[in-house]
Enzyme design. Sequence first.
Site, PDB file in Angstrom:
ATOM      1  N   ILE A   1       0.796  -1.103  -0.053  1.00 51.85           N
ATOM      2  CA  ILE A   1      -0.170   0.006   0.081  1.00 51.85           C
ATOM      3  C   ILE A   1       0.849   1.099   0.074  1.00 51.85           C
ATOM      4  O   ILE A   1       0.762   2.221  -0.785  1.00 51.85           O
ATOM      5  CB  ILE A   1      -0.736   0.061   1.200  1.00 51.85           C
ATOM      6  CG1 ILE A   1      -1.824  -1.195   1.215  1.00 51.85           C
ATOM      7  CG2 ILE A   1      -1.780   1.347   1.530  1.00 51.85           C
ATOM      8  CD1 ILE A   1      -2.629  -1.280   2.473  1.00 51.85           C
ATOM      9  N   HIS A   2       1.979   1.196   0.764  1.00 50.73           N
ATOM     10  CA  HIS A   2       3.058   2.238   0.755  1.00 50.73           C
ATOM     11  C   HIS A   2       3.555   2.666  -0.346  1.00 50.73           C
ATOM     12  O   HIS A   2       3.639   3.989  -0.985  1.00 50.73           O
ATOM     13  CB  HIS A   2       3.880   2.027   1.933  1.00 50.73           C
ATOM     14  CG  HIS A   2       5.138   3.179   2.104  1.00 50.73           C
ATOM     15  ND1 HIS A   2       4.748   4.544   2.451  1.00 50.73           N
ATOM     16  CD2 HIS A   2       6.449   3.169   1.832  1.00 50.73           C
ATOM     17  CE1 HIS A   2       5.962   5.207   2.494  1.00 50.73           C
ATOM     18  NE2 HIS A   2       6.752   4.506   1.911  1.00 50.73           N
ATOM     19  N   VAL A   3       3.942   1.731  -1.219  1.00 52.33           N
ATOM     20  CA  VAL A   3       4.539   1.870  -2.478  1.00 52.33           C
ATOM     21  C   VAL A   3       3.593   2.329  -3.613  1.00 52.33           C
ATOM     22  O   VAL A   3       3.530   3.386  -4.310  1.00 52.33           O
ATOM     23  CB  VAL A   3       5.086   0.351  -3.157  1.00 52.33           C
ATOM     24  CG1 VAL A   3       5.502   0.670  -4.435  1.00 52.33           C
ATOM     25  CG2 VAL A   3       6.341   0.067  -1.921  1.00 52.33           C
TER      26      VAL A   3
END
Length: 229
Positions: free
Chosen positions: A171-173
Amino acid sequence: MSHSNVKHGILRYGWWTRVNHWLIAFSFVLLTLSGLALFYPAFFGLTALFGGPEPTRIVHPYIGVFMSLFFVIQAVRFFGDNLIRRHDIQWAKQIRDVLSNRDERLPPVGKNNFGQKIVYWIFLATVPVLLVTGVVLWRPWIANDMPVWALRWAVTIHAYAAFIAILTLVIHVYSAIWVKGSVRAMTQGRVSHAWARHHHGLWYEDIMRNRKNDDQAASPTSEVQDRRR
């Protein structure tokens, strides 16, 4: 949004912060690949990336300790920037506007928005769990002296914590790619004034206020006044 003035823009991440971040990111990817190879038979072929099953088992915990040390440095440095504020709660309540790119409706936020702060706190919770359970499972140094029930619990907890951490990383990427300019900030260090003002209004205001105070303190008029005092 234009990024033509990035080189003359605002420093968002210094060189050490960027190096620390990419060391953690690279280590985490290696841990994910080696961990999947060790824990799930369907990914056993990934052991070839590390020279085979035995080298994979040996190198995995060492990479984990390496990543944990650098994560501690990052966690301490970024602690203040990731405290949840009132505007973060409002930002979270307007998650539909976030997902719909209706940025003009969102409240201004500090250096990190609510989503980035949640990523920080999830990793702050999961990395210590992964480290402790990983040490319990570390063969031949620790695991051989542990009771079977401890090993079973450690494997289970380690797997669940790893799943949460991996999902959070994905999700962060995705979010970093989605918000144009975020990856550039972590590679080049600087962002344009327009980007900072648009995505992190409160942080931008603090930067500009500090710059103004520094300029006033360094002005000739200020020096003359200081001498008279």
